[in-house]
Design an enzyme around this catalytic site. Structure first.
Site, PDB file in Angstrom:
ATOM      1  N   GLN A  75       0.889  -1.222  -0.075  1.00  0.00           N
ATOM      2  CA  GLN A  75      -0.094  -0.008  -0.091  1.00  0.00           C
ATOM      3  C   GLN A  75       0.860   1.317   0.048  1.00  0.00           C
ATOM      4  OE1 GLN A  75       0.010  -2.467   2.050  1.00  0.00           O
ATOM      5  NE2 GLN A  75      -2.068  -3.340   2.237  1.00  0.00           N
ATOM      6  N   PRO A  76       0.214   2.279  -0.710  1.00  0.00           N
ATOM      7  CA  PRO A  76       1.197   3.599  -0.577  1.00  0.00           C
ATOM      8  C   PRO A  76       1.914   4.108   0.723  1.00  0.00           C
ATOM      9  CG  PRO A  76      -0.741   3.911  -1.993  1.00  0.00           C
ATOM     10  CD  PRO A  76      -0.961   2.587  -1.057  1.00  0.00           C
TER      11      PRO A  76
END
Length: 183
Positions: A75-76
């Site tokens: 995930q970012p």
């Protein structure tokens, strides 16, 4: 008798000539990193897998080599931590969902940003095009071009197509990793 000899031989190798490798497994969320790690460690392919939050650590034994694999969340919010977990490892595996064409530009950007870190120079990179069992996937030549792998320098770069679900080409991944066991 041959089976007993093999077991004793393997035990001796692990006991007296054991090698441990550190490997980092990264890629965007839903690329199949955790599923791949589970299958490589001898487990079943998970039907329902939850996203990795932070990281997982799993050890895989192959003969006299122990692979210590860091599976990092994609995930970012976790991507800024990737470089830290890649420092000093024997190899970096970057997993790409080759059936998710919309995510490829982001994967390319993240990979190139990571590989531009001087702290990671010289560390071999294996890009794995996962989900080769799905329709409308990229070919390996298309993946190499889409990820701009020819412009990653200061390291060995390889690219394999795999399917964690079908266990396709996973032996080649392990053999590739074993080449770097004593570096």
């Amino acid at each position: 008798m041959a089976g007993l000899f093999r077991k004793v031989y393997d035990w001796l190798l692990r006991t007296f000539w054991a090698t441990e490798m550190d490997v980092t497994l990264l890629g965007l969320q839903n690329a199949g990193k955790t599923s791949l790690l589970r299958v490589l460690s001898g487990g079943e392919f998970p039907i329902d897998s939850i996203p990795t939050v932070g990281f997982n650590l799993k050890q895989i034994q192959r003969g006299h080599v122990t692979l210590k694999c860091w599976d990092l969340g994609g995930q970012p919010r976790f991507r800024p931590m990737w470089e830290r977990y890649c420092r000093g490892v024997n190899a970096i595996l970057f997993v790409v969902d080759i059936a998710d064409r919309a995510a490829i530009p982001v994967a390319r950007e993240e990979l190139h940003a990571l590989m531009s870190n001087e702290t990671l120079e010289g560390i071999p990179l294996l890009v794995l095009g996962n989900k080769s069992d799905l329709p409308d996937k990229l070919t390996m030549d298309e993946l190499i071009d889409a990820m701009d792998l020819k412009n990653i320098s200061y390291r060995e770069v390889s690219c394999y197509g795999i399917s964690a679900k079908e266990e396709t080409n996973l032996d080649a991944v392990v053999q590739w990793l074993m080449r770097f066991a004593n570096r």
